[in-house]
Design an enzyme around this catalytic site. Sequence first.
Site, short mmCIF file in Angstrom:
data_model
loop_
_atom_site.label_atom_id
_atom_site.label_comp_id
_atom_site.label_asym_id
_atom_site.label_seq_id
_atom_site.Cartn_x
_atom_site.Cartn_y
_atom_site.Cartn_z
N ARG A 56 0.84 -1.21 0.00
CA ARG A 56 0.00 0.00 0.00
C ARG A 56 0.87 1.26 0.00
NH1 ARG A 56 -0.96 1.80 5.59
NH2 ARG A 56 -0.02 0.32 7.03
N GLY A 57 0.22 2.40 -0.17
CA GLY A 57 0.91 3.69 -0.08
C GLY A 57 2.02 3.86 -1.11
N ASP A 85 7.63 -9.43 8.25
CA ASP A 85 7.78 -8.26 9.12
C ASP A 85 9.27 -7.96 9.12
OD1 ASP A 85 8.24 -6.62 11.37
OD2 ASP A 85 6.36 -7.28 12.26
N GLY A 123 7.99 1.43 6.58
CA GLY A 123 8.28 2.38 7.65
C GLY A 123 7.05 2.69 8.48
N TYR A 133 11.35 9.20 14.52
CA TYR A 133 11.22 9.01 13.07
C TYR A 133 12.38 9.71 12.32
CZ TYR A 133 8.88 9.16 8.48
OH TYR A 133 8.55 9.04 7.15
N1 LIG Z 1 3.58 9.54 3.51
C1 LIG Z 1 4.50 10.44 3.80
O1 LIG Z 1 4.19 11.63 4.00
C2 LIG Z 1 5.95 10.06 3.83
C3 LIG Z 1 6.90 11.09 3.81
C4 LIG Z 1 8.25 10.77 3.84
C5 LIG Z 1 8.64 9.45 3.90
N2 LIG Z 1 7.71 8.46 3.91
C6 LIG Z 1 8.21 7.09 3.99
O2 LIG Z 1 7.75 6.34 2.88
C7 LIG Z 1 7.60 4.97 3.26
C8 LIG Z 1 6.19 4.52 2.91
O3 LIG Z 1 5.29 5.34 3.62
P1 LIG Z 1 3.72 5.43 3.29
O4 LIG Z 1 3.35 6.84 3.36
O5 LIG Z 1 3.40 4.62 2.08
O6 LIG Z 1 3.19 4.73 4.61
P2 LIG Z 1 1.95 3.77 4.87
O7 LIG Z 1 0.86 4.05 3.89
O8 LIG Z 1 1.70 3.89 6.32
O9 LIG Z 1 2.56 2.34 4.53
C9 LIG Z 1 3.63 1.83 5.29
C10 LIG Z 1 4.05 0.52 4.68
O10 LIG Z 1 5.14 -0.01 5.45
C11 LIG Z 1 4.81 -1.33 5.83
N3 LIG Z 1 5.42 -1.68 7.11
C12 LIG Z 1 5.46 -0.94 8.25
N4 LIG Z 1 6.13 -1.61 9.21
C13 LIG Z 1 6.50 -2.79 8.67
C14 LIG Z 1 7.20 -3.91 9.15
N5 LIG Z 1 7.66 -3.97 10.41
N6 LIG Z 1 7.42 -4.96 8.32
C15 LIG Z 1 6.95 -4.93 7.05
N7 LIG Z 1 6.27 -3.90 6.53
C16 LIG Z 1 6.05 -2.84 7.33
C17 LIG Z 1 3.29 -1.34 5.92
O11 LIG Z 1 2.82 -2.67 5.87
P3 LIG Z 1 1.38 -3.08 6.50
O12 LIG Z 1 0.36 -2.76 5.44
O13 LIG Z 1 1.52 -4.52 6.76
O14 LIG Z 1 1.21 -2.25 7.74
C18 LIG Z 1 2.95 -0.52 4.67
O15 LIG Z 1 3.05 -1.31 3.53
C19 LIG Z 1 7.90 4.91 4.76
O16 LIG Z 1 9.23 4.50 4.95
C20 LIG Z 1 7.72 6.33 5.19
O17 LIG Z 1 8.47 6.63 6.34
C21 LIG Z 1 6.38 8.74 3.88
#
Ligand SMILES: NC(=O)c1ccc[n+]([C@@H]2O[C@H](COP(=O)([O-])OP(=O)(O)OC[C@H]3O[C@@H](n4cnc5c(N)ncnc54)[C@H](OP(=O)(O)O)[C@@H]3O)[C@@H](O)[C@H]2O)c1
Length: 234
Positions: free
Chosen positions: A12-13, A48, A77, A140
Site C-alpha cells: 500500500r501507499g 515483518d 516504515g 522518526y
Molecule cells: N507519507 C508520507 O508523508 C511520507 C513522507 C516521507 C517518507 N515516507 C516514507 O515512505 C515509506 C512509505 O510510507 P507510506 O506513506 O506509504 O506509509 P503507509 O501508507 O503507512 O505504509 C507503510 C508501509 O510499510 C509497511 N510496514 C510498516 N512496518 C513494517 C514492518 N515492520 N514490516 C513490514 N512492513 C512494514 C506497511 O505494511 P502493512 O500494510 O503490513 O502495515 C505498509 O506497507 C515509509 O518509509 C515512510 O516513512 C512517507
Amino acid sequence: MSRSVFVTGGNRGIGLAIARAFQASGDKVAITCRSGEAPEGMLAVRCDVTDQAAVDKAFEEVEAQHGPVEVLVANAGITRDQLLMRMSEEDFLSVLDANLGGAFRVAKRASRGMLRKRAGRIITISSAVALRGEAGQSNYAASKAGLIGFTRSLARELGSRGITCNVVAPGLTDTAMAAALASERQAAMIEQIPLRRLGQPEEIAAAVHFLASDAAAYVTGAVLPVDGGAAMGH
Ligand SMILES: NC(=O)c1ccc[n+]([C@@H]2O[C@H](COP(=O)([O-])OP(=O)(O)OC[C@H]3O[C@@H](n4cnc5c(N)ncnc54)[C@H](OP(=O)(O)O)[C@@H]3O)[C@@H](O)[C@H]2O)c1
C-alpha cells in the site's frame, strides 16, 4: 530486461506505487505484506522487517520464484509521533527497529546475491524530515537520518562490485501516513512547502524507478528529495 525487484511495504501507499511502476516497465515484482491481499500480478510474501527469520524466509521465496533480487527498495516504515517528554523508550526503539533496522536486515540479505552477480540497486526511502527534524518526530527523524548514513556507507562498500545505493527522501505524501496527521498540522506543513501541496505516491515512485534505471548507472550515494521543495538546503 525483466529484473527481480523486491519492495518492502509494497502492499500500500508509496511502496505500492513503486511496485506498480516497476511492474509497468516489465519487471518481476515481489512485495512484503503483513496482512490482506496481494495486489494483482505481484508476488506477495508475508514478512515483518523487524524479524530476521521472516526476512530470510521472504528472500528464499522471492529467489525461488523470481531469482536473486536485483533491485531492492527498502520502503517499509512507521511513525509513532510524540513529543520527547511523552515519548517512551518503546516508541523510540520500535521506530528505529522498523525503519532503520528493517533496511539493514533486507539490504544485508539482498547484497549477498548482488555481490555474486556484481550488479544491483539498493534504494532506501528516507524523508524530508531526516535532516531538518520535526517536532514530535525525534524517533522518526533519527531513523530517517540514520538511513542516509547507512545507505551512503553501503554505496562506499559495494560500489566496486557494481552495486549502487541511493536514498529517496519524500516530503509529505498523500498516503495513510500523512492522513494520520491532524488536519491543522497537515495544513501548517503544506504552508511550508514551496509547491503548496502534498506529493503523490506516483511522484515518489518515479524517482525510485529512475534510480534503478540504466540512466542512473553512475549515481550512487545520492539523496534525491521529492518533496515540493520542503527540505531545500538540508
Ligand atoms: N507519507 C508520507 O508523508 C511520507 C513522507 C516521507 C517518507 N515516507 C516514507 O515512505 C515509506 C512509505 O510510507 P507510506 O506513506 O506509504 O506509509 P503507509 O501508507 O503507512 O505504509 C507503510 C508501509 O510499510 C509497511 N510496514 C510498516 N512496518 C513494517 C514492518 N515492520 N514490516 C513490514 N512492513 C512494514 C506497511 O505494511 P502493512 O500494510 O503490513 O502495515 C505498509 O506497507 C515509509 O518509509 C515512510 O516513512 C512517507
